[in-house]
Design an enzyme around this catalytic site. Structure first.
Site, PDB file in Angstrom:
ATOM      1  N   LYS A   1       0.933  -1.226   0.023  1.00  0.00           N
ATOM      2  CA  LYS A   1      -0.065   0.110   0.066  1.00  0.00           C
ATOM      3  C   LYS A   1       0.860   1.110   0.009  1.00  0.00           C
ATOM      4  O   LYS A   1       2.188   1.155   0.188  1.00  0.00           O
ATOM      5  CB  LYS A   1      -0.913   0.159   1.281  1.00  0.00           C
TER       6      LYS A   1
ATOM      7  N   ARG B   1      -4.578  -9.836   4.753  1.00  0.00           N
ATOM      8  CA  ARG B   1      -4.745  -9.941   3.246  1.00  0.00           C
ATOM      9  C   ARG B   1      -3.717  -9.450   2.487  1.00  0.00           C
ATOM     10  O   ARG B   1      -3.363  -8.343   2.709  1.00  0.00           O
ATOM     11  CB  ARG B   1      -6.008  -8.993   3.056  1.00  0.00           C
TER      12      ARG B   1
END
Length: 288
Positions: A223, A257
């Protein structure tokens, strides 16, 4: 507390890997590599072999982009969920959607988890989860509109308290709607409705969310907060992601995740062993 995800139950010491399977042509990381049915199924087969405990199938990328109708999202994910269920009958299947219409369709063909990355914008999704006995991931987005990026985001007071208040309210609403208490997870939603300073603060204080008593899921993989922290492009964020994974595991998060399944599995196994919750795979050094 044990964690019930569809047909499977996990102990409170289990650290679970949720493998990302994008059914989108424009995902930020794999750029559509698993949009086609055959490559998507090959991805599922590979991550199961690598040690994934569940897969998370999504038909709409989180970032801004072309409009994806309900019908298009259904077309991208429902048939594929059914195929995965047939091929891997014991695999936990999660679907990344915020729409109750999509949730209903995927639950009908075997989905176990509804991963609502947009924080309950469609309250009817909880009714679907309760009806089908599905688990729900309750996220914090700070009220951000679906598929938007944060812009000059700010919070009055403590951002961690704001995140806690948001996810715990959603979790309680899920239980009130009829979702089983042991099937509700909370997710601080790294980068969603947050700048990098917010996300780093939430991460270093993740134990406060763990102590609230709900199993914590984190979605850290490649991210922007990792990229901005280390000044690395999307394809050079694995090391930073794994470092954050180790810290999050030490602080008590339970589900991860991820894109890189094998590497994440090793990190989680190492942390679990350091915490005294998993024996080493072998111990011969100094003993023979």
């Amino acid at each position: 507390m044990s964690l019930r995800l569809g047909r499977r139950t996990f102990a409170d010491t289990d650290l679970l890997v949720m493998a990302i399977v994008n059914r989108t042509p424009d995902s930020f990381y794999d750029r559509g590599a698993t949009f086609a049915d055959d490559t998507a199924m090959a991805r599922v087969d590979a991550v199961v072999e690598q040690g994934a405990d569940l897969v998370d199938i999504g038909g709409v990328k989180a970032a801004p982009g072309g409009e994806v109708s309900v019908a298009e999202e259904v077309d991208r994910v429902v048939g594929f969920v059914a195929a995965v269920r047939e091929r891997h009958p014991d695999l936990v299947i999660s679907v990344d959607t915020w729409r109750h219409e999509v949730a209903r369709e995927v639950c009908a063909v075997g989905a176990d988890v509804l991963n609502d990355a947009w924080g309950g914008v469609d309250p009817r999704l909880l009714d679907v989860a309760a009806e089908h006995g599905a688990a729900v991931v309750c996220t914090h987005t700070g009220g951000a509109a679906v598929r938007t990026r944060p812009f000059r985001t700010g919070y009055d007071g403590d951002v961690v308290q704001h995140v806690l208040d948001g996810v715990l309210d959603y979790a309680r609403r899920a239980v009130a709607a009829g979702v089983h208490r042991e099937s509700v997870l909370v997710d601080p939603a790294h980068d969603f409705g947050k700048n990098t300073h917010h996300t780093l603060e939430v991460t270093r204080r993740l134990d406060e969310m763990v102590q609230a008593g709900w199993p914590v899921l984190v979605s850290l993989s490649n991210k922007d907060f990792v990229g901005e922290t280390l000044d690395r492009p999307v394809d050079e964020r694995v090391v930073g992601t794994l470092a954050t994974t180790a810290v999050s595991a030490w602080l008590g998060a339970r589900v991860y995740r991820v894109h890189e399944v094998a590497e994440t599995r090793q990190v989680l196994d190492m942390v679990a062993t350091l915490r005294g919750e998993r024996p080493p795979a072998r111990t011969t050094r100094g003993l023979a």
